[in-house]
Design a protein around this motif. Structure first.
Motif, PDB file in Angstrom:
ATOM      1  N   GLU A  45     -46.907  51.091  22.241  1.00 40.91           N
ATOM      2  CA  GLU A  45     -47.018  49.665  22.604  1.00 40.91           C
ATOM      3  C   GLU A  45     -47.577  48.874  21.429  1.00 40.91           C
ATOM      4  O   GLU A  45     -48.599  49.244  20.852  1.00 40.91           O
ATOM      5  N   ASP A  46     -46.900  47.791  21.080  1.00 38.87           N
ATOM      6  CA  ASP A  46     -47.383  46.962  19.965  1.00 38.87           C
ATOM      7  C   ASP A  46     -48.334  45.866  20.429  1.00 38.87           C
ATOM      8  O   ASP A  46     -49.072  45.304  19.618  1.00 38.87           O
ATOM      9  N   ASP A  69     -42.995  51.064  25.562  1.00 40.59           N
ATOM     10  CA  ASP A  69     -42.609  49.656  25.530  1.00 40.59           C
ATOM     11  C   ASP A  69     -41.195  49.580  24.952  1.00 40.59           C
ATOM     12  O   ASP A  69     -40.794  50.450  24.187  1.00 40.59           O
ATOM     13  N   GLN A 105     -39.720  46.457  23.620  1.00 36.02           N
ATOM     14  CA  GLN A 105     -39.683  45.557  22.467  1.00 36.02           C
ATOM     15  C   GLN A 105     -40.772  45.957  21.492  1.00 36.02           C
ATOM     16  O   GLN A 105     -41.954  45.648  21.678  1.00 36.02           O
ATOM     17  N   LEU A 106     -40.352  46.678  20.459  1.00 40.48           N
ATOM     18  CA  LEU A 106     -41.268  47.249  19.476  1.00 40.48           C
ATOM     19  C   LEU A 106     -40.790  46.928  18.067  1.00 40.48           C
ATOM     20  O   LEU A 106     -39.578  46.803  17.845  1.00 40.48           O
TER      21      LEU A 106
HETATM   22 MN    MN Z   1     -43.707  44.986  22.669  1.00 41.03          MN
END
Ligand code: MN
Length: 130
Positions: free
Chosen positions: A9-10, A53, A55-56
């Motif tokens: 996770e970003d 996640d 969207q990374l």
């Molecule tokens: Mn993300």
């Protein structure tokens, strides 16, 4: 043994929330901030479960799941995608990329542990994947 969960996770807030919820239940939570770091960590010390996640940076969650599945030692680790409510197509794409299941964001602190725990049940040999 404490089950170890790798969370790729970003976003700091999402990580802090999930870490808070799962640590309180006794799980060990390890973080990677992008797909490449997640794959490296998983290969070095395979976790019991991977939360992913979509969207990374560097590589997205689909590419990350696909690559995780190419490593023999990681092929059977449950991967649960955390998908955005708004992105309905995410779920089918996540499963197609090798994820075991998905949990919809935003994370609900009241139900999150219940949503995660079924994926931690060991799959017996010969049983079809969930
Ligand atoms: Mn993300």
């Amino acid at each position: 043994m404490t089950p170890k969960i790798l969370y790729i996770e970003d976003n700091d807030l999402n990580f802090y929330l999930v870490n808070f919820i799962l640590s309180a239940k006794g799980y060990e939570v390890v973080r990677a901030r992008d797909g490449r770091e997640g794959i490296d960590l998983a290969r070095t010390a395979p976790p019991h479960l991977i939360l992913l996640d979509i969207q990374l940076p560097v590589m997205d969650g689909y590419a990350t799941a696909s690559e995780l599945r190419t490593h023999p030692g990681l092929a059977s680790i449950p991967i649960v995608a955390l998908t955005s409510y708004a992105m309905a197509g995410d779920r089918e794409k996540a499963i197609a990329a090798g994820c075991t299941g998905y949990i919809e964001k935003p994370i609900n602190p009241k139900t999150f542990t219940e949503q995660v725990e079924p994926y931690l049940v060991p799959v017996t040999p010969g049983e079809t994947s969930r």
